[in-house]
Structure formats: C-alpha cells, structure tokens
Design an enzyme around this catalytic site. Structure first.
Site, short mmCIF file in Angstrom:
data_model
loop_
_atom_site.label_atom_id
_atom_site.label_comp_id
_atom_site.label_asym_id
_atom_site.label_seq_id
_atom_site.Cartn_x
_atom_site.Cartn_y
_atom_site.Cartn_z
N ASP A 62 29.34 -37.38 17.99
CA ASP A 62 27.99 -36.85 17.85
C ASP A 62 27.51 -37.07 16.42
OD1 ASP A 62 28.46 -35.97 20.40
OD2 ASP A 62 28.25 -33.83 19.95
N HIS A 114 21.48 -37.39 21.97
CA HIS A 114 21.91 -36.05 21.54
C HIS A 114 20.68 -35.16 21.39
CE1 HIS A 114 24.71 -33.14 20.24
NE2 HIS A 114 24.58 -33.27 18.94
N HIS A 118 17.55 -29.92 17.11
CA HIS A 118 18.90 -29.39 17.32
C HIS A 118 18.81 -27.90 17.68
CE1 HIS A 118 23.08 -30.68 17.06
NE2 HIS A 118 23.36 -29.42 16.74
N HIS A 208 32.94 -36.00 15.63
CA HIS A 208 31.64 -36.06 14.97
C HIS A 208 31.62 -37.13 13.89
CE1 HIS A 208 31.75 -32.03 16.75
NE2 HIS A 208 30.43 -32.07 16.77
#
Length: 258
Positions: A62, A114, A118, A208
């Site tokens: 990610d 993604h 966020h 990540h």
C-alpha cells in the site's frame, strides 16, 4: 381445583416466556438480515486469501504518501527476481508522484486502487463512497492507461454498503490474511518473523511502501529468500484469484472482525 389452576398457571407462564424469547429472536434476525446477507455466496465479498493447495502467495504494497521507500522496494523485488506483486496506490499520492507510478507500471507490477481520500469509507454515505472510488479510478486510469479492478480500502475499513458500491463499480475488494505490521517499524526481524510464520498457500500479505514504513525494504529480501526456500511462487492478486473462485470465500466486515 386450586392446585390445578396453580399448575396450569406455571405452565402458561413458561410458555409465554418461551414465546416472547422466540419472537424477540426472530425480530433480531429480521433487523440484522442486512448484515447476514454479506455472508451469502451471492453477496459482494472481500477477499482475504484464496483456498488452494498450490504454494502461491501474493505480496501487496500500500502507498499513500512519501517518495523515499518505493524505489528501494522496487529494487529489492527486481534484484531478487520477484516479477509479480501488487501495489495499491492512493490517487492523491499517484497524482503527485506520476514518475513512481510509471516506474511501478514499467516494472510489470500490478496496480490496484487504494481509494482517494484516506478516510474510513464505512462512515461515508453511499454517494460519497461512490465518488471516492470513482475519483480514484479516473486518476489511476489516466496515469496507467489501464482501469484498475482491485480495491484495497483505506485502513482496510468497509461494511456491506461499501462492498455493494465497489461491486457495482466492477471492483473486487482485497484485504489480507498476513499483516506484516511493518508500518509500526517493530524491527526488521520482527517483520520477517511475522510474515514467514504466518504465510500459507493462497495467502495475501500486507506490506507498505509509504515513507512511514522505514524497515520494509530491509525485511523484504529476507522474507523473499525464506519464502522461496519454502517453495513459494510469487503471483499478483489477480493471478491468485484465478486459482480459486472467489464465490464462497470467507467474508468479514468490520462488525464481524470486531
């Protein structure tokens, strides 16, 4: 005669208690039927791993911010001849780092979404969820020349509504079964041990490539080496899904996880 009425009264009382409990249970099932449907085979699902006996595993990364970690990770993958992995990119980051997106694409790695902001999508309205997914879709498609089909939600947060909206936009929601917890920077050996000890055939591993994960590029070569020694083949998430039908795979939303 009096004893007869006392005895009957007790029986009636027990019967009423059972009846009320049954009605209450039916009411709960009715009210929660929307949540139960997320577990049905026909409902949109989130994939955590794929049931298979073949030793295939998907490394996923990610990225939502920073420009210092992706290049070292790409170098580790290429130096160790790992040609297949999946990167989930946030669209605001992608828009400000198009050269890194191009590097990931040119290296042949799979790119998934993604999301845009966020945020926890389960806290948004359905219209807002659709807008977030669609905005990210447009940006990533423009940058890569290919429409993403896989979606990993920010913070891994979703509920039934998010799954339904994602499915309506032709996305498969992808979670993970092995969490490296590399973003905590617990130490290289700790990251290695977590991944290697939990890895299994059909596994999806969460890693990540944002700047906050400072030890991933150091743990990664050891992880790759150990998994290779165990006979694992690295594949993309899309290839992993082809090893087994998603239908019937265990589905968990945030409520059931908690």
């Amino acid at each position: 005669m009096n004893s007869f009425y006392v005895f009957s009264g007790k029986k009636i009382k027990r019967f009423l208690i059972v009846l009320v409990a049954a009605v209450f249970a039916i009411g709960i099932i009715y009210l929660e039927s929307g949540n139960i449907s997320v577990f049905s085979e026909d409902a949109p699902s989130a994939v955590y791993s794929v049931p298979t006996e073949k030793k295939v595993i998907a490394l996923t990364f990610d990225i939502s911010w920073g420009d210092k970690r992706t290049e070292p990770i790409l170098k580790v993958l290429q130096d160790n001849k790992v040609q297949k992995a999946t990167f989930f990119l946030s669209s605001p980051w992608s828009k400000t780092h198009p050269e890194i997106v191009t590097a990931i694409k040119d290296a042949g790695y799979e790119i998934g979404s993604h999301g845009h902001k966020h945020d926890n999508y389960s806290s948004l309205t359905e219209e807002e969820i659709r807008k977030e997914i669609s905005t990210a879709h447009s940006i990533l498609t423009d940058l890569t020349g290919k429409e993403p089909k896989l979606l990993r939600l920010p913070n891994g947060d979703f509920d039934k509504r998010v799954l339904q909206v994602a499915s309506s936009l032709n996305y498969q929601v992808v979670q993970w079964d092995t969490d490296s917890q590399d973003w905590k920077n617990p130490g290289v050996q700790t990251i290695v041990d977590r991944v290697v000890s939990k890895a299994h055939p059909g596994d999806i591993v969460l890693l990540h490539a944002s700047d906050s994960s400072k030890q991933t590029h150091e743990a990664l070569p050891v992880i790759i080496d150990k998994l290779k020694n165990q006979g694992y083949e690295f594949v993309t998430v899309s290839e992993l899904l082809n090893h087994s039908s998603v239908k019937g795979t265990e589905v968990r939303d945030q409520a059931s996880v908690q």
